[in-house]
Design an enzyme around this catalytic site. Structure first.
Site, short mmCIF file in Angstrom:
data_model
loop_
_atom_site.label_atom_id
_atom_site.label_comp_id
_atom_site.label_asym_id
_atom_site.label_seq_id
_atom_site.Cartn_x
_atom_site.Cartn_y
_atom_site.Cartn_z
N TYR A 49 65.71 73.70 8.46
CA TYR A 49 66.80 73.55 9.43
C TYR A 49 67.61 72.28 9.16
O TYR A 49 68.80 72.24 9.42
CB TYR A 49 66.25 73.50 10.86
CG TYR A 49 66.06 74.85 11.48
CD1 TYR A 49 65.16 75.76 10.93
CD2 TYR A 49 66.78 75.24 12.60
CE1 TYR A 49 64.98 77.01 11.50
CE2 TYR A 49 66.60 76.49 13.19
CZ TYR A 49 65.71 77.36 12.62
OH TYR A 49 65.53 78.59 13.19
N LYS A 51 53.16 79.22 3.73
CA LYS A 51 53.06 80.03 2.52
C LYS A 51 52.76 79.12 1.32
O LYS A 51 53.63 78.86 0.49
CB LYS A 51 54.34 80.86 2.32
CG LYS A 51 54.21 82.23 3.01
CD LYS A 51 55.37 83.16 2.76
CE LYS A 51 55.37 83.76 1.37
NZ LYS A 51 54.30 84.75 1.12
N ASP A 97 53.51 85.55 6.20
CA ASP A 97 53.85 86.98 6.21
C ASP A 97 52.69 87.78 6.79
O ASP A 97 52.88 88.69 7.61
CB ASP A 97 54.24 87.48 4.80
CG ASP A 97 53.21 87.14 3.72
OD1 ASP A 97 52.35 86.27 3.96
OD2 ASP A 97 53.28 87.75 2.64
N ASP A 124 60.28 79.98 14.10
CA ASP A 124 61.42 80.71 14.67
C ASP A 124 61.15 82.21 14.61
O ASP A 124 61.32 82.94 15.60
CB ASP A 124 62.68 80.35 13.88
CG ASP A 124 63.92 81.05 14.44
OD1 ASP A 124 64.07 81.07 15.67
OD2 ASP A 124 64.71 81.57 13.63
N ASP A 180 59.70 85.00 17.73
CA ASP A 180 60.43 86.20 18.15
C ASP A 180 59.51 87.43 18.12
O ASP A 180 59.57 88.28 19.00
CB ASP A 180 61.65 86.47 17.24
CG ASP A 180 62.94 85.90 17.83
OD1 ASP A 180 62.85 84.91 18.59
OD2 ASP A 180 64.02 86.43 17.52
C1 IPM Z 1 65.60 79.53 18.67
C2 IPM Z 1 66.95 79.97 18.20
C3 IPM Z 1 67.62 78.81 17.47
C4 IPM Z 1 66.79 78.51 16.26
C5 IPM Z 1 69.09 79.03 17.12
C6 IPM Z 1 69.93 79.34 18.32
C7 IPM Z 1 69.65 77.84 16.37
O1 IPM Z 1 66.85 81.10 17.42
O2 IPM Z 1 65.52 78.54 19.42
O3 IPM Z 1 64.62 80.17 18.30
O4 IPM Z 1 66.95 79.16 15.20
O5 IPM Z 1 65.96 77.60 16.34
MG MG Z 2 64.89 81.92 17.32
#
Ligand code: IPM
Ligand code: MG
Length: 369
Positions: free
Chosen positions: A142, A193, A226, A250, A254
């Site tokens: 990042y 990884k 993975d 990240d 999700d």
């Molecule tokens: C998160 C989001 C952010 C990230 C974006 C909005 C920059 O996806 O907080 O998970 O990638 O960290």
């Molecule tokens: Mg995210």
């Protein structure tokens, strides 16, 4: 009477709608406890860009540095697709994380039993799920330099992102993860990884060293990222605390979020180091979901992740564990009453909007008090 300084940054899309519900809940807490909240509010993301030409103003950054905690809604949307890269809505969030040194991102994924049916996985796989992803938040790809697109002599373009970690960056997030594991089931899984990435080799080495140095009582495992993603959807309950870098965190968070039935359910806390002289730490609390521009302004958004983020703020920044428990219990109680926003709706439930969900949680708080 204790006063806590809170900065509210609703942001874009559904951010302002879900933040409105948080404000009502803050009012309830003030009425029912010995604390008061001194709140400031400012713009971030696309809305800040529209107003000031940048995704967060210096004024808002000053407020952020002065606040005891920040509640953050969401940023981004198609509307700002063509904004210069450095000024895109997400840059405001990334600047807050970096400037406040919020290196530890705690992302719990809890499946409320009432919602096991709403998960895309079989209910028995997710019912009772309670895992915690500890994501490194201020390093890795990042922020690594160089980060650029250059034009080569032959006219092609070449894009570079840099994945970079130092020993101390890995150490501090690992210690945080081990400490958290000790408060839960004393099990930590580290994910990277190392089979293809040097940063993964170092990550694993440092995690092992930290383990050996002071956390041998915690059961430690390693898993390739993975495989971790695959195992999360195959058998998520094998995990308790997972620690990983910024990018893997990240993605894995999700995945973990969806196990719980909806991305609209998950809160997160981004924490800095504790200042040894004041005992305070910088902290930002935000839902894991995004700004959902498709439903923004319709009053349909699920405010639970935002409200649960407030519960995390009460717990981690304000030492108000009792109130945090009350709020978490109120959310579960409302779900048990089959009250649902559209994202977690299934047949036979009572469908409500953002405001209806907020009101139901307030009513439940009253009923519990
Ligand atoms: C998160 C989001 C952010 C990230 C974006 C909005 C920059 O996806 O907080 O998970 O990638 O960290
Ligand atoms: Mg995210």
């Amino acid at each position: 009477m204790t006063t806590h300084k809170l900065l509210l940054l609703p942001g874009d899309g559904i951010g302002p709608e879900i933040m409105t519900e948080v404000k009502s809940i803050l009012g309830w807490i003030e009425k029912n406890s010995e604390v008061s909240f001194e709140t400031e509010e400012d713009l971030v993301g696309g809305s800040a860009y529209d107003a000031h030409g940048k995704s967060i103003s210096e004024e808002a950054m000053k407020l952020a540095h002065n606040a005891d905690a920040i509640l953050f809604g969401a940023v981004g949307g198609e509307k700002w697709a063509d904004v210069p890269y450095d000024m895109r809505p997400e840059a405001g969030l990334l600047r807050l994380r970096k400037d406040l040194d919020l290196f530890a991102n705690l992302r719990p994924a809890i499946c409320y039993s009432a919602l096991a049916q709403a998960s895309s996985l079989k209910p028995e796989l997710v019912e009772g799920l309670d895992i915690l992803i500890v994501r490194e938040l201020t390093g890795g790809v990042y922020f690594g330099e160089p980060k650029e697109i250059v034009t080569l002599e032959d006219g092609q373009k070449r894009a570079v992102d840099t994945q970079v970690y130092t020993t101390s960056e890995i150490e501090r997030i690992t210690k945080m993860a081990f400490d958290l594991a000790r408060t839960r089931s004393n099990k930590l899984m580290s994910s990277e990884k190392h089979n293809v990435m040097k940063s993964g080799v170092l990550w694993k080495e440092v995690v092992n060293a930290v383990h050996k140095d002071g956390y041998q009582d915690v059961e430690l495992g390693h898993i390739l990222a993975d495989n971790c993603a695959m195992q999360l959807v195959r058998n998520p309950k094998q995990f308790d605390v997972i620690v990983c870098d910024n990018l893997f965190g990240d993605m894995l968070s999700d995945v973990a979020a969806m196990l719980t039935g909806s991305l609209g359910m998950l809160p997160s806390a981004s924490l800095g180091a504790v200042d040894s002289s004041t005992g305070q730490r910088a902290a930002l609390y935000e839902p894991v979901h995004g700004s959902a521009p498709d439903i923004a302004g319709t009053g349909a958004a699920n405010p639970i992740a935002m409200i649960a983020s407030l519960a995390m703020a009460l717990r981690y920044s304000f030492n108000m564990g009792k109130e945090a428990d009350l709020l978490d219990k109120a959310i579960a109680g409302v779900l048990d009453q089959n009250i649902r926003t559209g994202d977690i709706y299934t047949n036979g439930m009572t469908k409500v909007g953002t405001n209806g969900m907020g009101a139901a949680i307030l009513a439940q708080l009253d009923a519990q008090a």
